[in-house]
Design a protein around this motif. Structure first.
Motif, PDB file in Angstrom:
ATOM      1  N   MET B 154       0.829  -1.206   0.000  1.00  0.00           N
ATOM      2  CA  MET B 154       0.000   0.000   0.000  1.00  0.00           C
ATOM      3  C   MET B 154       0.863   1.257   0.000  1.00  0.00           C
ATOM      4  O   MET B 154       0.520   2.260  -0.624  1.00  0.00           O
ATOM      5  CB  MET B 154      -0.945   0.006   1.208  1.00  0.00           C
ATOM      6  CG  MET B 154      -1.975  -1.102   1.197  1.00  0.00           C
ATOM      7  SD  MET B 154      -3.041  -1.082  -0.275  1.00  0.00           S
ATOM      8  CE  MET B 154      -2.277  -2.297  -1.331  1.00  0.00           C
ATOM      9  N   THR B 155       1.991   1.173   0.696  1.00  0.00           N
ATOM     10  CA  THR B 155       2.901   2.316   0.686  1.00  0.00           C
ATOM     11  C   THR B 155       3.397   2.564  -0.733  1.00  0.00           C
ATOM     12  O   THR B 155       3.511   3.701  -1.190  1.00  0.00           O
ATOM     13  CB  THR B 155       4.088   2.060   1.625  1.00  0.00           C
ATOM     14  OG1 THR B 155       3.566   1.740   2.904  1.00  0.00           O
ATOM     15  CG2 THR B 155       4.984   3.274   1.737  1.00  0.00           C
ATOM     16  N   TYR B 156       3.650   1.455  -1.430  1.00  0.00           N
ATOM     17  CA  TYR B 156       4.113   1.579  -2.816  1.00  0.00           C
ATOM     18  C   TYR B 156       3.040   2.238  -3.685  1.00  0.00           C
ATOM     19  O   TYR B 156       3.312   3.197  -4.418  1.00  0.00           O
ATOM     20  CB  TYR B 156       4.458   0.192  -3.359  1.00  0.00           C
ATOM     21  CG  TYR B 156       4.755   0.177  -4.839  1.00  0.00           C
ATOM     22  CD1 TYR B 156       5.767   0.978  -5.372  1.00  0.00           C
ATOM     23  CD2 TYR B 156       4.024  -0.638  -5.708  1.00  0.00           C
ATOM     24  CE1 TYR B 156       6.037   0.965  -6.726  1.00  0.00           C
ATOM     25  CE2 TYR B 156       4.290  -0.654  -7.065  1.00  0.00           C
ATOM     26  CZ  TYR B 156       5.297   0.151  -7.577  1.00  0.00           C
ATOM     27  OH  TYR B 156       5.565   0.142  -8.913  1.00  0.00           O
ATOM     28  N   VAL B 157       1.847   1.729  -3.569  1.00  0.00           N
ATOM     29  CA  VAL B 157       0.771   2.276  -4.404  1.00  0.00           C
ATOM     30  C   VAL B 157       0.533   3.744  -4.048  1.00  0.00           C
ATOM     31  O   VAL B 157       0.340   4.600  -4.918  1.00  0.00           O
ATOM     32  CB  VAL B 157      -0.524   1.446  -4.243  1.00  0.00           C
ATOM     33  CG1 VAL B 157      -1.653   2.101  -5.022  1.00  0.00           C
ATOM     34  CG2 VAL B 157      -0.290   0.028  -4.729  1.00  0.00           C
ATOM     35  N   VAL B 198      -1.390   4.255 -12.839  1.00  0.00           N
ATOM     36  CA  VAL B 198      -1.374   4.115 -11.378  1.00  0.00           C
ATOM     37  C   VAL B 198      -2.611   3.356 -10.914  1.00  0.00           C
ATOM     38  O   VAL B 198      -2.527   2.442 -10.086  1.00  0.00           O
ATOM     39  CB  VAL B 198      -1.323   5.503 -10.698  1.00  0.00           C
ATOM     40  CG1 VAL B 198      -1.485   5.369  -9.193  1.00  0.00           C
ATOM     41  CG2 VAL B 198      -0.032   6.207 -11.038  1.00  0.00           C
ATOM     42  N   LEU B 199      -3.743   3.704 -11.478  1.00  0.00           N
ATOM     43  CA  LEU B 199      -4.977   3.059 -11.041  1.00  0.00           C
ATOM     44  C   LEU B 199      -4.949   1.566 -11.349  1.00  0.00           C
ATOM     45  O   LEU B 199      -5.395   0.739 -10.562  1.00  0.00           O
ATOM     46  CB  LEU B 199      -6.190   3.725 -11.704  1.00  0.00           C
ATOM     47  CG  LEU B 199      -6.384   5.213 -11.365  1.00  0.00           C
ATOM     48  CD1 LEU B 199      -7.628   5.763 -12.046  1.00  0.00           C
ATOM     49  CD2 LEU B 199      -6.465   5.439  -9.859  1.00  0.00           C
ATOM     50  N   ARG B 200      -4.383   1.221 -12.516  1.00  0.00           N
ATOM     51  CA  ARG B 200      -4.303  -0.214 -12.869  1.00  0.00           C
ATOM     52  C   ARG B 200      -3.394  -0.940 -11.889  1.00  0.00           C
ATOM     53  O   ARG B 200      -3.709  -2.029 -11.432  1.00  0.00           O
ATOM     54  CB  ARG B 200      -3.769  -0.368 -14.287  1.00  0.00           C
ATOM     55  CG  ARG B 200      -4.779   0.105 -15.295  1.00  0.00           C
ATOM     56  CD  ARG B 200      -4.766  -0.756 -16.559  1.00  0.00           C
ATOM     57  NE  ARG B 200      -5.790  -0.215 -17.437  1.00  0.00           N
ATOM     58  CZ  ARG B 200      -5.527   0.320 -18.634  1.00  0.00           C
ATOM     59  NH1 ARG B 200      -4.312   0.306 -19.109  1.00  0.00           N
ATOM     60  NH2 ARG B 200      -6.513   0.803 -19.351  1.00  0.00           N
ATOM     61  N   LEU B 206      -4.549  -4.347  -5.085  1.00  0.00           N
ATOM     62  CA  LEU B 206      -5.740  -4.514  -4.254  1.00  0.00           C
ATOM     63  C   LEU B 206      -6.283  -5.934  -4.388  1.00  0.00           C
ATOM     64  O   LEU B 206      -6.793  -6.519  -3.427  1.00  0.00           O
ATOM     65  CB  LEU B 206      -6.806  -3.494  -4.632  1.00  0.00           C
ATOM     66  CG  LEU B 206      -6.508  -2.071  -4.134  1.00  0.00           C
ATOM     67  CD1 LEU B 206      -7.472  -1.075  -4.754  1.00  0.00           C
ATOM     68  CD2 LEU B 206      -6.557  -1.997  -2.611  1.00  0.00           C
ATOM     69  N   ALA B 207      -6.125  -6.498  -5.596  1.00  0.00           N
ATOM     70  CA  ALA B 207      -6.561  -7.881  -5.774  1.00  0.00           C
ATOM     71  C   ALA B 207      -5.734  -8.805  -4.890  1.00  0.00           C
ATOM     72  O   ALA B 207      -6.249  -9.773  -4.303  1.00  0.00           O
ATOM     73  CB  ALA B 207      -6.426  -8.282  -7.238  1.00  0.00           C
ATOM     74  N   ASP B 208      -4.455  -8.491  -4.757  1.00  0.00           N
ATOM     75  CA  ASP B 208      -3.600  -9.276  -3.864  1.00  0.00           C
ATOM     76  C   ASP B 208      -4.036  -9.104  -2.412  1.00  0.00           C
ATOM     77  O   ASP B 208      -4.032 -10.057  -1.636  1.00  0.00           O
ATOM     78  CB  ASP B 208      -2.139  -8.849  -4.012  1.00  0.00           C
ATOM     79  CG  ASP B 208      -1.535  -9.348  -5.322  1.00  0.00           C
ATOM     80  OD1 ASP B 208      -2.131 -10.274  -5.912  1.00  0.00           O
ATOM     81  OD2 ASP B 208      -0.499  -8.799  -5.737  1.00  0.00           O
ATOM     82  N   VAL B 209      -4.388  -7.864  -2.059  1.00  0.00           N
ATOM     83  CA  VAL B 209      -4.827  -7.618  -0.690  1.00  0.00           C
ATOM     84  C   VAL B 209      -6.064  -8.443  -0.384  1.00  0.00           C
ATOM     85  O   VAL B 209      -6.211  -9.042   0.679  1.00  0.00           O
ATOM     86  CB  VAL B 209      -5.133  -6.115  -0.478  1.00  0.00           C
ATOM     87  CG1 VAL B 209      -5.749  -5.874   0.890  1.00  0.00           C
ATOM     88  CG2 VAL B 209      -3.866  -5.305  -0.652  1.00  0.00           C
ATOM     89  N   GLU B 210      -6.932  -8.517  -1.365  1.00  0.00           N
ATOM     90  CA  GLU B 210      -8.159  -9.302  -1.221  1.00  0.00           C
ATOM     91  C   GLU B 210      -7.805 -10.729  -0.803  1.00  0.00           C
ATOM     92  O   GLU B 210      -8.368 -11.285   0.134  1.00  0.00           O
ATOM     93  CB  GLU B 210      -8.875  -9.283  -2.572  1.00  0.00           C
ATOM     94  CG  GLU B 210     -10.034 -10.229  -2.686  1.00  0.00           C
ATOM     95  CD  GLU B 210     -11.368  -9.514  -2.534  1.00  0.00           C
ATOM     96  OE1 GLU B 210     -11.473  -8.393  -3.064  1.00  0.00           O
ATOM     97  OE2 GLU B 210     -12.270 -10.062  -1.870  1.00  0.00           O
ATOM     98  N   LYS B 211      -6.805 -11.282  -1.501  1.00  0.00           N
ATOM     99  CA  LYS B 211      -6.448 -12.681  -1.231  1.00  0.00           C
ATOM    100  C   LYS B 211      -5.721 -12.819   0.093  1.00  0.00           C
ATOM    101  O   LYS B 211      -5.966 -13.720   0.874  1.00  0.00           O
ATOM    102  CB  LYS B 211      -5.537 -13.212  -2.352  1.00  0.00           C
ATOM    103  CG  LYS B 211      -6.227 -13.339  -3.679  1.00  0.00           C
ATOM    104  CD  LYS B 211      -5.393 -14.199  -4.615  1.00  0.00           C
ATOM    105  CE  LYS B 211      -5.863 -14.035  -6.050  1.00  0.00           C
ATOM    106  NZ  LYS B 211      -5.010 -13.139  -6.825  1.00  0.00           N
ATOM    107  N   ILE B 295     -12.177   8.773  -9.971  1.00  0.00           N
ATOM    108  CA  ILE B 295     -11.041   9.481 -10.594  1.00  0.00           C
ATOM    109  C   ILE B 295     -11.127   9.333 -12.111  1.00  0.00           C
ATOM    110  O   ILE B 295     -10.972  10.300 -12.865  1.00  0.00           O
ATOM    111  CB  ILE B 295      -9.695   8.944 -10.045  1.00  0.00           C
ATOM    112  CG1 ILE B 295      -9.547   9.342  -8.574  1.00  0.00           C
ATOM    113  CG2 ILE B 295      -8.528   9.450 -10.871  1.00  0.00           C
ATOM    114  CD1 ILE B 295      -8.352   8.723  -7.872  1.00  0.00           C
ATOM    115  N   ARG B 296     -11.433   8.115 -12.547  1.00  0.00           N
ATOM    116  CA  ARG B 296     -11.552   7.896 -14.005  1.00  0.00           C
ATOM    117  C   ARG B 296     -12.690   8.750 -14.572  1.00  0.00           C
ATOM    118  O   ARG B 296     -12.539   9.387 -15.606  1.00  0.00           O
ATOM    119  CB  ARG B 296     -11.856   6.416 -14.273  1.00  0.00           C
ATOM    120  CG  ARG B 296     -10.661   5.528 -14.044  1.00  0.00           C
ATOM    121  CD  ARG B 296     -10.882   4.146 -14.634  1.00  0.00           C
ATOM    122  NE  ARG B 296      -9.667   3.369 -14.543  1.00  0.00           N
ATOM    123  CZ  ARG B 296      -9.542   2.226 -13.837  1.00  0.00           C
ATOM    124  NH1 ARG B 296     -10.573   1.734 -13.189  1.00  0.00           N
ATOM    125  NH2 ARG B 296      -8.392   1.593 -13.804  1.00  0.00           N
TER     126      ARG B 296
END
Ligand code: SF4
Ligand code: SF4
Ligand code: SF4
Lengths: 596, 393
Positions: B154-157, B198-200, B206-211, B295-296
């Motif tokens: 998350m810090t990276y994103v 960035v959003l992609r 976020l998909a990884d966070v989900e898992k 944002i989009r």
């Protein structure tokens, strides 16, 4: 709890062999194009106005002296303390010249903590020439106004029909907008010959405190109504706002104050200070701005002051040189009445040397001040010039209500403001008499080096005057004893290599401007015959001007000189002179009182 | 089941008939334990003084003031333009709300109309800020539960989003971009494209966070049914934002009192029912996706050109007529507001900052703490998503 919920977290391991997401060494990473990094200051632009210091909420900026300031600037430059700065860039946004910008540089290592207090532009830095970094968008200054409201004026058709005042003066709303633009830097104060308290009186306009404003004006200038209309406003050329947009309309704001105080209130607001009478008597020769300012100051200091004026009314060149459409006579009358209220005794129709001698004045008074206007026109001395009229003389006669000849065609020699004044005055008279304007102005200078103010030229044209530039007079054509025209040649150069006046002409480019009157408006001088041979001999001179010390005192200890005679034709210079002389005279009178 | 998670409560003190707990430290049954002000399980600089009995917390008192910089008072001594660089500092992770609320308050009282494009830009910035604030939150909640890797992702994103902030506003953290009267500049060329990247990337992580987080047995055990806020408390405790939405209250100022250009945008209010830690995180997780979509949407719908600054008076002596106003908006943590009083002078008479953390991190937390396990205090606190700097203005 499902098995999936136990295994799922291990999917994180898929990143195991990826490069780390964090940057290993952030030093050297280039910041964005707009990054608000270290400051840069283009010293060739910065004027030291201190607006950057004013806006900085961290007090990170201190204005410090530099060794090589430009003329007209404060001699100070912003020193920034990076121990305080928060990189908000408000200083960049507010900068009055656009000199202050930021680079996108953001790393700076030094073991000396004092190094981080530096003066951008003076203390050279590696980022000084960096193009990238925070700059104002489109270099627009958006935190203070850049343009003055347009001044309301009579339309050309209406103004040429009479000698009525052209400029309306600002409305309250316009005055507030204009006064709001001032950043109160005070750069103008140094440039004003009388050092009027400009930022403070502009603040009074903003606040609507016109009476307070009037009092401020009178602290430095008893001719504020006049100056509010006709001042040469050197202050505006030094104004911080002139670098990006219009200078603050200092002159019009001064006028705004004087117009907005009811005339009768002047006498309450500008009352004579309660000082004891000194018992000293001062004579002043000439009731122009210089003489009357001296009189105003000296009378307020408790002296008995008598002003001797050769013409029928006081005001000097303000009355007899400036046309009524620029300075209405009732304004001047009112202004002078305030001075008279201080106890100044103005005696008109008293020509020194004729009606009363200078010697007599010296005998009857403790000090004498000479304040003469430049009321004698100079002549071109071209063939036929003895038939020419002098602009300054004509202007005087128009003011005095004398009958002046108004032919259908008039040619003017000269390109200064006096030339415009007489051109526009004659145009009005022609319009009244003949229903149309026939004025031709021929100036030696070309339009790039014109002497008259731009607006004077523009307005003269709007009123129907025709203006030729770079034309030198060769002859005033006289036919059967009557002026028939003006012959001019194209002027190629005015000065020689040494800068001396030596016009060169192209004889092949000749014009004859038909005219039944030719007016010379090429400069004026003072009539110093009143000094008499003996005193003229005794006084020290400096290139044709009476030599004075820095206080305006001549080499004769009883005699001071002020006004156009010493500073050239300008009201505000004369006012400044008047103060200077009054101070010097006062000091002398004080000294004699103490020693007697 | 592998562990016996049932606790023998017989040794714990029982409340008296009035429901109050008599805590006598002399008995030796209790221990005072300070969590904070420097503690990995505390959001920002504040502390909770815990009274524990065994591993159960019987009472908790919140202590704030470690960060007090006197902003509100400071602002009373600054001209209206000089307040502008200060306000962002009231909340570090989501500073833009302060800039917006202050600017809007000044504009209202000074009668300034902001150009349309500036309103779009402001909305964009607020959603970028919300996104980043949630990144901090996800990192925080995962950290409180020992899931350090999520914090790093998350810090990276967040850093990638900070790059976008940097190119747009000229700074990474304190943007100082929303100026009274508008915003300081237009979008840089190619901004939308770089934002899309960035959003992609964000969606991928976020998909990884989900898992790793949401489908994690431990995470579920430690968040479900824990730290439940009774919806009855929402009103008296001034609970707003995701904390309230997770309890089924569909309140979102972006919908209820649309400001800027929110009424021109399509979005839904994210809610949950259970009002526990898990639901609160879930509501925020969905809100992140919604911010991405917003944002989009903004970048697509916003006008392509136009002025971004209104004409404002000379800021060096800007005086604002007597008046007062309260400007509010939906920050990532709930209702954020600025109360501004002007008295006709060149300085604000009073500025009061209403940060949601004020109620959430103090009164509400104190109420929720008794009865929790010591090890749950951290995630309970983080789940309220509070930022101490906005408590101490
Ligand atoms: S505002 Fe600009 S011009 Fe004025 S002192 Fe500062 S840097 Fe120089
Ligand atoms: S950037 Fe801001 S804090 Fe720094 S010197 Fe300029 S006005 Fe002051
Ligand atoms: S009038 Fe111009 S130079 Fe004078 S104080 Fe105002 S801004 Fe400065």
């Amino acid at each position: 709890m499902s098995l999936r919920d136990v295994l799922s977290p291990y999917t994180a391991w898929k990143h195991l062999f990826e490069a780390p997401v964090t940057i290993k060494d952030p030093i050297g990473r280039e910041a964005a194009e707009r990054y608000r990094g270290f400051h840069q200051n283009d010293l060739s632009k910065c004027i030291g106005c201190g607006s950057c210091e004013d806006i900085c909420q961290n007090a990170a900026i201190d204005m410090v002296p530099v060794s090589d300031p430009k003329t007209g600037d404060s001699g100070l430059r912003p020193m920034i303390d990076y121990g305080r700065c928060c990189w908000c860039a408000l200083c960049v946004d507010v900068c009055m010249t656009g000199s202050l910008t930021m680079s996108n540089e953001y790393t700076w290592v030094d073991s000396d903590p004092d190094a981080f207090r530096f003066t951008p532009g003076v203390d050279l830095k590696s980022w000084d020439a960096e193009e990238k970094g925070y700059k104002r968008e489109n270099n627009e200054r958006r935190l203070t106004g850049t343009h003055r409201p347009e001044m309301g004026m009579l339309e050309p058709e209406a103004r040429i029909a009479s000698f009525g005042e052209i400029v309306h003066g600002y409305t309250r709303a316009e005055a507030v907008i204009e006064a709001d633009r001032c950043v109160e830097c005070g750069l103008c104060v140094a440039t004003c010959p009388a050092h009027m308290d400009i930022p403070d009186y502009i603040r009074k306009v903003r606040e609507g405190d016109y009476e307070g404003g009037l009092k401020l004006l009178y602290e430095t200038n008893p001719f504020s109504q006049t100056c509010g209309r006709v001042c040469t406003h050197a202050c505006e050329t030094a104004c911080a706002a002139v670098h990006e947009g219009d200078a603050i309309a200092i002159r019009w704001l001064k006028r705004d104050i004087t117009d907005n105080v009811p005339r009768e209130r002047y006498f309450d607001l500008i009352s004579k200070p309660d000082v004891p009478e000194t018992g000293k008597k001062v004579a002043i020769v000439g009731a122009g701005p210089g003489g009357l300012t001296t009189a105003f100051d000296l009378a307020r200091a408790g002296n008995e002051v008598v002003v001797f004026e050769a013409l029928p009314k006081p005001g000097g060149m303000m009355r007899y040189g400036i046309p009524e459409y620029r300075l209405p006579y009732d304004v001047l009358d009112h202004e002078i009445s305030v001075i008279e209220k201080m106890g100044v005794d103005i005696r008109c129709n008293q020509r020194i040397g004729t009606d009363i001698t200078l010697d007599q004045l010296k005998k009857d008074h403790d000090a004498v001040v000479l304040s003469l206007g430049l009321n004698q026109g100079r002549s071109t001395r071209v063939p036929g010039s003895e038939e020419a009229e002098s602009a300054i003389d004509l202007l005087r006669r128009i003011t005095a209500g004398d009958k002046v000849p108004v032919p259908k065609q008039v040619a003017i020699i000269g390109g200064g403001n006096v030339a415009m004044d007489i051109a526009r005055s004659m145009a009005r008279l022609q319009r009244q008499k003949h229903g149309e304007v026939g004025v031709t102005v021929t100036a030696l200078e070309d339009f790039d080096h014109f002497l008259a103010d731009d607006e004077e030229v523009e307005e003269a044209r709007e009123e129907g005057c025709v203006i030729y530039d770079a034309r030198g007079p060769q002859e005033i054509v006289v036919k059967s004893g009557k002026v028939a025209g003006l012959r001019t040649w194209k002027c190629k150069a005015i000065f020689d290599a040494e800068g001396r006046f030596a016009p060169k002409y192209d004889a092949s480019d000749e014009m004859v401007h038909p005219a039944q009157m030719v007016v010379e408006a090429i400069g004026q001088s003072a009539d110093i015959s009143l000094l008499g041979a003996e005193l003229t001999e005794k006084l020290e001179w400096n290139r044709g001007r009476i030599r004075i010390d820095q206080n305006g005192r001549t080499s004769e200890p009883w005699l001071w000189a002020a006004g156009d005679l010493v500073s050239g034709p300008d009201v505000i210079h004369a006012v400044a002179d008047g103060h200077r002389v009054a101070k010097s005279v006062s000091a002398m009178l004080q000294a004699t009182r103490e020693t007697h | 089941m592998m562990f016996n998670l049932k606790t023998d409560r017989s040794q714990y003190p029982q409340p008296g008939p009035d429901g109050k707990l008599e805590i006598d430290l002399e008995t030796g049954k209790y221990l005072k334990l300070w969590q904070g002000p420097n503690h990995p399980g505390i959001t920002g600089n504040m502390s909770v003084e815990l009274t524990v009995c065994g591993d159960e917390v019987v009472a908790g008192k919140t202590h704030v003031g470690y960060l007090h910089r006197g902003f509100e008072k400071l602002m009373e001594r600054r001209s209206f333009i000089q307040v502008f660089p200060i306000v962002c500092r009231v909340c570090v992770p989501e500073p833009d709300f302060n800039e917006y609320c202050y600017a809007a308050a000044v504009e209202e009282l000074a009668g300034i109309k902001v150009p349309e494009l500036a309103n779009w830009m402001r909305t964009l910035i607020l959603e970028m800020g919300r996104f980043n604030s949630y990144m901090m939150f996800l990192g925080g909640i995962s950290g409180a539960l020992g899931l350090g890797v999520v914090g790093q992702w998350m810090t990276y994103v967040r850093d990638l989003m900070l790059d976008r902030f940097e190119e747009l506003t000229g700074a990474r953290i304190y943007h100082m971009f929303i100026l009274p009267g508008g915003v300081r500049g237009h979008l840089p060329d190619g901004f939308a494209g770089r934002m899309e990247e960035v959003l992609r990337t964000a969606e991928k992580y976020l998909a990884d966070v989900e898992k790793v987080m949401f489908r994690n047995a431990v995470y579920k055990r430690r968040t479900k049914g824990i730290g439940v806020i009774d919806p009855k408390l929402f009103e008296p405790y001034g609970v707003t934002g995701p904390n309230a939405r997770a309890g089924g209250v569909a309140k979102d100022l972006r919908k209820d009192a649309p400001y800027l250009v929110y009424n021109e945008l399509d979005f839904e209010v994210q809610t949950g029912k259970d009002s526990d830690i898990h639901t609160r995180v879930d509501v925020r997780y969905r809100d992140i996706h919604q911010s991405i979509a917003l944002i989009r949407q903004i970048l697509q719908k916003m006008p392509k050109d136009g002025p971004v600054m209104a004409k404002i008076p000379n800021v060096l002596h800007w005086q604002i007529p007597r008046g007062e106003t309260y400007i509010k908006g939906e920050s990532s943590r709930g209702e954020y507001g600025y109360y501004l009083v002007t008295d006709g002078s060149g300085y604000p008479r009073r500025i009061n900052v209403r940060g949601p953390s004020y109620t959430h991190a103090m009164a509400l937390l104190e109420h929720l703490i008794p009865g929790t396990n010591i090890s749950d205090v951290a995630q309970l606190m983080v789940s309220l998503h509070t930022y101490p700097p906005e408590i101490e203005r």
